[in-house]
Design a protein around this motif. Structure first.
Motif, mmCIF file in Angstrom:
data_model
loop_
_atom_site.group_PDB
_atom_site.id
_atom_site.type_symbol
_atom_site.label_atom_id
_atom_site.label_comp_id
_atom_site.label_asym_id
_atom_site.label_seq_id
_atom_site.Cartn_x
_atom_site.Cartn_y
_atom_site.Cartn_z
ATOM 1 N N VAL A 59 9.990 -5.230 -17.266
ATOM 2 C CA VAL A 59 10.519 -5.218 -15.894
ATOM 3 C C VAL A 59 10.176 -3.908 -15.192
ATOM 4 N N VAL A 60 10.345 -2.796 -15.916
ATOM 5 C CA VAL A 60 10.057 -1.493 -15.307
ATOM 6 C C VAL A 60 8.592 -1.424 -14.894
ATOM 7 N N ARG A 61 7.693 -1.858 -15.800
ATOM 8 C CA ARG A 61 6.261 -1.776 -15.463
ATOM 9 C C ARG A 61 5.924 -2.725 -14.313
ATOM 10 N N HIS A 62 6.540 -3.885 -14.324
ATOM 11 C CA HIS A 62 6.269 -4.857 -13.258
ATOM 12 C C HIS A 62 6.524 -4.232 -11.893
ATOM 13 N N TYR A 63 7.720 -3.693 -11.723
ATOM 14 C CA TYR A 63 8.068 -3.181 -10.386
ATOM 15 C C TYR A 63 7.362 -1.865 -10.067
ATOM 16 N N THR A 64 7.126 -1.064 -11.110
ATOM 17 C CA THR A 64 6.397 0.186 -10.845
ATOM 18 C C THR A 64 4.976 -0.133 -10.389
ATOM 19 N N ARG A 65 4.339 -1.097 -11.062
ATOM 20 C CA ARG A 65 2.972 -1.457 -10.667
ATOM 21 C C ARG A 65 2.945 -2.030 -9.252
ATOM 22 N N LEU A 66 3.873 -2.923 -8.977
ATOM 23 C CA LEU A 66 3.894 -3.479 -7.616
ATOM 24 C C LEU A 66 4.066 -2.367 -6.591
ATOM 25 N N SER A 67 4.927 -1.395 -6.913
ATOM 26 C CA SER A 67 5.174 -0.325 -5.939
ATOM 27 C C SER A 67 3.910 0.490 -5.713
ATOM 28 N N GLN A 68 3.058 0.566 -6.746
ATOM 29 C CA GLN A 68 1.846 1.367 -6.596
ATOM 30 C C GLN A 68 0.762 0.654 -5.797
ATOM 31 N N TRP A 69 0.943 -0.616 -5.548
ATOM 32 C CA TRP A 69 -0.033 -1.313 -4.692
ATOM 33 C C TRP A 69 0.194 -0.981 -3.222
ATOM 34 N N ASN A 70 1.323 -0.405 -2.926
ATOM 35 C CA ASN A 70 1.580 -0.027 -1.538
ATOM 36 C C ASN A 70 0.851 1.262 -1.215
ATOM 37 N N PHE A 71 0.282 1.304 -0.017
ATOM 38 C CA PHE A 71 -0.186 2.588 0.474
ATOM 39 C C PHE A 71 0.906 3.131 1.384
ATOM 40 N N ALA A 72 1.154 4.402 1.315
ATOM 41 C CA ALA A 72 2.250 4.962 2.094
ATOM 42 C C ALA A 72 1.929 6.386 2.500
ATOM 43 N N VAL A 73 2.642 6.876 3.483
ATOM 44 C CA VAL A 73 2.486 8.273 3.892
ATOM 45 C C VAL A 73 2.750 9.196 2.705
ATOM 46 N N ASP A 74 3.602 8.751 1.799
ATOM 47 C CA ASP A 74 3.890 9.568 0.621
ATOM 48 C C ASP A 74 2.721 9.595 -0.356
ATOM 49 N N SER A 75 1.742 8.675 -0.190
ATOM 50 C CA SER A 75 0.612 8.715 -1.109
ATOM 51 C C SER A 75 -0.677 9.217 -0.454
ATOM 52 N N GLY A 76 -0.769 9.226 0.842
ATOM 53 C CA GLY A 76 -1.994 9.735 1.450
ATOM 54 C C GLY A 76 -1.952 9.687 2.967
ATOM 55 N N MET A 77 -3.033 10.167 3.571
ATOM 56 C CA MET A 77 -3.096 10.240 5.035
ATOM 57 C C MET A 77 -3.164 8.841 5.637
ATOM 58 N N TYR A 78 -2.442 8.677 6.717
ATOM 59 C CA TYR A 78 -2.232 7.339 7.296
ATOM 60 C C TYR A 78 -2.472 7.459 8.800
ATOM 61 N N PRO A 79 -3.759 7.557 9.209
ATOM 62 C CA PRO A 79 -4.058 8.018 10.580
ATOM 63 C C PRO A 79 -3.964 6.937 11.669
ATOM 64 N N LEU A 80 -2.980 6.054 11.536
ATOM 65 C CA LEU A 80 -2.849 4.905 12.431
ATOM 66 C C LEU A 80 -2.433 5.347 13.843
ATOM 67 N N GLY A 81 -3.370 5.219 14.784
ATOM 68 C CA GLY A 81 -3.098 5.663 16.154
ATOM 69 C C GLY A 81 -1.987 4.868 16.810
#
Ligand code: PLP
Length: 485
Positions: A59-81
């Motif tokens: 269960v832990v790996r399932h949700y952790t992996r799913l969470s890592q498929w998200n791109f977020a401001v916390d993971s990188g630059m998000y230059p959406l005008g």
């Protein structure tokens, strides 16, 4: 069990929990039973879905992996005008999550809610000071909701003068929500073209402003990232015919502490707390779009309003000309706490610096990339800049191809094909929270992509190739959504 436990590098695939479960696996241990077992009434459980048996690590790996498929401001630059996807300091989340705020009930007696009422009262004052307006309501739940409030305020104001009027001027550089909000209030939008320099010309406004027109909705800075330099003249023209000026202030990130919106002639302004004032957004979570007004519109603000009596704070419905309620209780209060915390932790000087750095970063990108990409309007920009694919079209490469390729370089794509006044638009908003190093990497990536466009365009038309998913059929995704995973 088809694709997994497949890995590509360390991009981990993940099945549904139902496909992953194995009979008899268990995620926890029950203590020894010390009572007799009792058969469960089958009728109570029915024929519901059979739940998979899973271990804790499954269960832990399932949700952790799913969470890592998200791109977020916390993971990188998000230059959406036009979106201000900036980094939101975690301390503001922490303050909003404090039990005194998070567990406060809106129906508690004001005697037991003095803290939160004072916070709302003070936040209104801060927003009023930041914008140069006179009064505010924190009720609207988003930018477009603030616009709706603004249009209702226009209507109530004109009604009080004898006629609500029927039209609103909406320039082609306004945000798309503007004409929709006006139409929702029964106003007929009068479209207005921006001039060749990307901003409004006072004469063009004068040509369409008449006494049937309730006012104008100006996005400032506009969706080209340009400051409407003629705004004062435009406001004067509209006011002279009895109209009002709506300022779409969702882009306040560019002008905080710099522009006095009241002084440039804005009568009603909304802010996007979930852009400028530290609430993460983009996933449909709660937002907040306070409306700020000048004195003559204050009587019409939504109720209840927080008022101060001596050293106490109260909620009052006693505003007979109010447009009424726009939201249950007092708006999205958690978002208000974050904005308050953000404003208090930065202070006036640093709020101004936010805007200065946001503008500096956007102009840096504009200068770095203007030899590579067609710059729609070559003049100093505010918090964002707009390029197009005009030069790369020679290689049969489009804006869409280039930003898909940008994903292979590790960046979220910028806003594309908006604003509509620039065909093939690429609209970049770096925000003040990106470092020079990250911005340089972004610039180098786009330059590399432009080189690929001429040398090996297939790399772009097939992109992305390094992501979990290759290019999606976006038409099919919209027309025939597959919602079952
Ligand atoms: C984001 C934005 C809006 C709409 O805000 P929502 O909170 O998404 O409703 C309106 N105007 C401008 C200029 C914006 O950038």
């Amino acid at each position: 069990m088809k694709e997994y436990p497949g890995t590509t590098g360390l991009i981990l695939n993940e099945p549904l929990l139902w496909e992953k479960g194995k009979r008899g696996r268990c995620g926890f241990s029950m203590p020894q039973r010390d009572v007799d077992s009792f058969p469960v009434n089958e009728g109570l459980i029915g024929d519901g879905p059979e739940f998979p048996d899973l271990s804790e690590v499954d269960v832990v790996r399932h949700y952790t992996r799913l969470s890592q498929w998200n791109f977020a401001v916390d993971s990188g630059m998000y230059p959406l005008g036009s979106c201000t996807m900036k980094y939101n300091p975690k301390t503001n989340e922490r303050q909003a999550a404090q039990p005194g705020f998070a567990a406060a009930h809106p129906m508690l007696h004001p005697d037991l809610s003095q803290g939160i009422l004072q916070l709302m009262y003070d936040l209104e004052q801060y927003l009023v000071e930041i914008t140069g307006m006179d009064a505010a309501s924190l009720q609207p739940a988003a930018g477009a909701h603030g616009e709706l409030a603004g249009m209702l305020l226009f209507y109530a104001y004109h009604q009080s003068k004898g006629s609500p009027r029927s039209k609103i001027i909406v320039p082609d550089t306004a945000h798309g929500t503007n004409p929709a909000s006006a139409a929702l209030c029964g106003y007929k939008p009068t479209p207005l073209k921006s001039s060749a320099s990307g901003i409004l010309a006072p004469d063009d406004v004068a040509a369409v402003m008449d006494e049937q027109t309730a006012g104008i909705m100006v996005t400032n800075p506009n969706t080209l990232g340009l400051f409407e330099e003629n705004i004062k003249k435009i406001s004067d023209i509209v006011h002279a015919k009895g109209g009002l000026v709506y300022g779409d202030g969702a882009n306040m990130n560019a002008i905080m502490g710099v522009t006095d919106m009241g002084a440039i002639g804005i009568d009603v302004l909304h802010l996007n707390l979930h852009k400028t004032f530290s609430t993460p957004h983009g996933g449909g979570g709660p937002g907040s779009g306070p409306v700020c007004v000048l004195k003559h519109l204050e009587p019409f603000l939504p109720v209840p309003r927080v008022i101060q009596q001596g050293d106490r704070y109260l909620l009052s419905e006693n505003f007979p000309e109010s447009i009424g309620k726009l939201h249950a209780f007092n708006g999205n209060v958690g978002v208000l706490v974050k904005a308050y915390s953000y404003i208090r932790s930065l202070g006036a000087e640093n709020l101004k610096k936010v805007s200065q750095l946001a503008v500096l970063n956007a102009n840096y990108i504009k200068e770095q990339l203007k030899d590579t990409f067609e710059l729609a309007y070559d003049r100093p920009c505010m918090h964002e800049c707009v390029f197009s694919d005009k030069r790369q079209q020679a290689h049969k490469v489009t804006t869409l191809d280039m930003v898909k390729r940008l994903m292979d370089y590790g960046f979220h794509p910028p806003t594309i094909y908006f604003p509509l006044v620039v065909p093939g638009a690429i609209m970049i908003e770096p925000t003040e929270t990106e470092s020079k190093e990250d911005i340089d990497l972004f610039v180098q990536s786009l330059k590399a992509i432009s080189r690929e466009a001429s040398e090996n365009p297939q790399l772009l038309t097939e992109a992305p190739t390094r992501c979990r998913r290759r290019r999606l059929d976006e038409t099919a995704a919209a027309r025939k959504p597959c919602l079952t995973g």
